[in-house]
Design an enzyme around this catalytic site. Structure first.
Site, PDB file in Angstrom:
ATOM      1  CB  ALA A 146      -0.920   0.003   1.212  1.00  0.00           C
ATOM      2  N   GLY A 191       0.521  -5.766   0.342  1.00  0.00           N
ATOM      3  CA  GLY A 191      -0.451  -5.874  -0.735  1.00  0.00           C
ATOM      4  C   GLY A 191       0.149  -6.363  -2.033  1.00  0.00           C
ATOM      5  CD  GLU A 194      -2.866  -8.686   1.388  1.00  0.00           C
ATOM      6  OE1 GLU A 194      -3.654  -9.137   2.231  1.00  0.00           O
ATOM      7  OE2 GLU A 194      -2.701  -7.465   1.193  1.00  0.00           O
ATOM      8  CD  GLU A 214       0.250  -6.769   5.114  1.00  0.00           C
ATOM      9  OE1 GLU A 214      -0.147  -6.684   3.939  1.00  0.00           O
ATOM     10  OE2 GLU A 214       0.971  -7.717   5.523  1.00  0.00           O
TER      11      GLU A 214
END
Length: 344
Positions: A146, A191, A194, A214
């Protein structure tokens, strides 16, 4: 009494299987019929594109066609944050999505997530697409996660909305009806990993760095990481990596099953992409409808018990029987020639 309960349970199970089989048949039918009834998304992709530029030819491969750039923000030098390339010639049917936010290490911000969602919408109904490769146009990085600079400016309610949108977009990627490959030639954190986990296949350079980090920021993976990582490498090891926020390289990622292939990086910095392209080329000769329903059968089957999974397979297999491609495959075998599949 026990016999009565067992009989009732068996009847309920049979009813459930029948309903699931009917539902999967409808979904599989939609997947197979998309080749003959769905419009190509190339026109919608073109209308969404704000700019086009010639792509760099790859050494050892045919030059790529002009890219379709997706960017709703003006950038210095005309940077396209997401490049969409439809390959030609021997690679026809392969679409390459290139992340291109060099100034932010391809970090996922509102704009990039929005553009990715638009592309997913276009690709899922494009009958010309056979395989999708996700890669980075930025040397040494796949996706840093992110965009924390943007995140720091968000109100709490905005954060929740953004994470929901990112999760939905990555789910759209996971649900693309064709095979997807993540080519990880650099760092893939948070992310970014992910995103790669949502792909069917992952290829990494041995020098690449990957991790769901995270918990270092006092949050948890929010775009599917807590669900897809344990399904990929096992529950215990996934917990260990998430709890420790550990980062692994390509070799370790291969050893734990996080990626399917780990390749030595080359001078051009695109070794994982080249391997991904070679894999995608292997998929091209196969029957398009069969590829779509095979993915559907595997994905749906992995979420249920074996008996239900076999019913799912039956429903999906049934969709290949009336196709012209199946007859073409038999004829080609009989005539000892390569099949000419049309996705019909």
């Amino acid at each position: 009494m026990a016999a009565t309960v067992a009989a009732a349970a068996a009847a309920a199970t049979l009813s459930l299987l029948q309903r699931r089989r009917a539902g999967l048949a409808a979904v599989a039918t939609a997947a197979s019929s998309s080749f003959s009834s769905s419009p190509s998304a190339s026109s919608s992709s073109s209308s969404s594109s704000s700019s086009c530029s010639p792509s760099r030819p790859l050494r050892g491969f045919a030059a790529l066609p002009p890219s379709r750039g997706y960017s709703s923000e003006a950038k210095a030098g005309g940077e396209e944050e997401l490049r969409v390339r439809y390959l030609d010639d021997e690679h026809k049917g392969i679409v390459v999505l290139g992340l291109n936010r060099a100034h932010a290490k391809n970090a996922l911000n509102k704009n990039l997530v929005k553009m990715m969602s638009k592309v997913m919408e276009a690709l899922k109904s494009d009958k010309k697409v056979r395989t999708v490769i996700f890669r980075s146009e930025v040397p040494g990085v796949f996706c840093a996660g992110a965009d924390l600079k943007e995140r720091a400016k968000m109100h709490s309610s905005e954060v929740s909305s953004f994470v929901s949108k990112a999760r939905a977009t990555i789910n759209e990627m996971a649900n693309l009806p064709v095979p997807t490959i993540a080519a990880i030639d650099g760092i893939a954190l948070g992310g970014g990993l992910e995103l790669a986990l949502a792909c069917d296949i992952r290829v990494a350079a041995t020098s690449a760095k990957m991790g769901l980090v995270e918990t270092k920021l006092a949050i948890i993976p929010g775009a599917g990481g807590t669900q897809r990582l344990p399904r990929t490498i096992g529950v215990s090891l996934a917990k260990e990596l998430i709890f420790s926020a550990r980062v692994v390289d390509g070799e370790e990622a291969k050893s734990i099953g996080l990626v399917g292939h780990a390749v030595e990086q080359n001078d051009a910095g695109d070794a994982a992409y080249r391997k991904a392209l070679a894999l995608a080329k292997e998929f091209l000769p196969q029957g398009p409808v069969a590829m779509r329903v095979a993915k559907l059968a595997i994905n749906q089957g992995m979420e249920v018990d074996l008996l239900t999974g076999l019913a799912i397979e039956e429903a999906c297999y049934a969709q290949t029987i009336p196709t012209k491609d199946r007859i073409e495959g038999l004829l080609a075998f009989k005539e000892k020639r390569p099949p000419r599949y049309k996705g019909e």
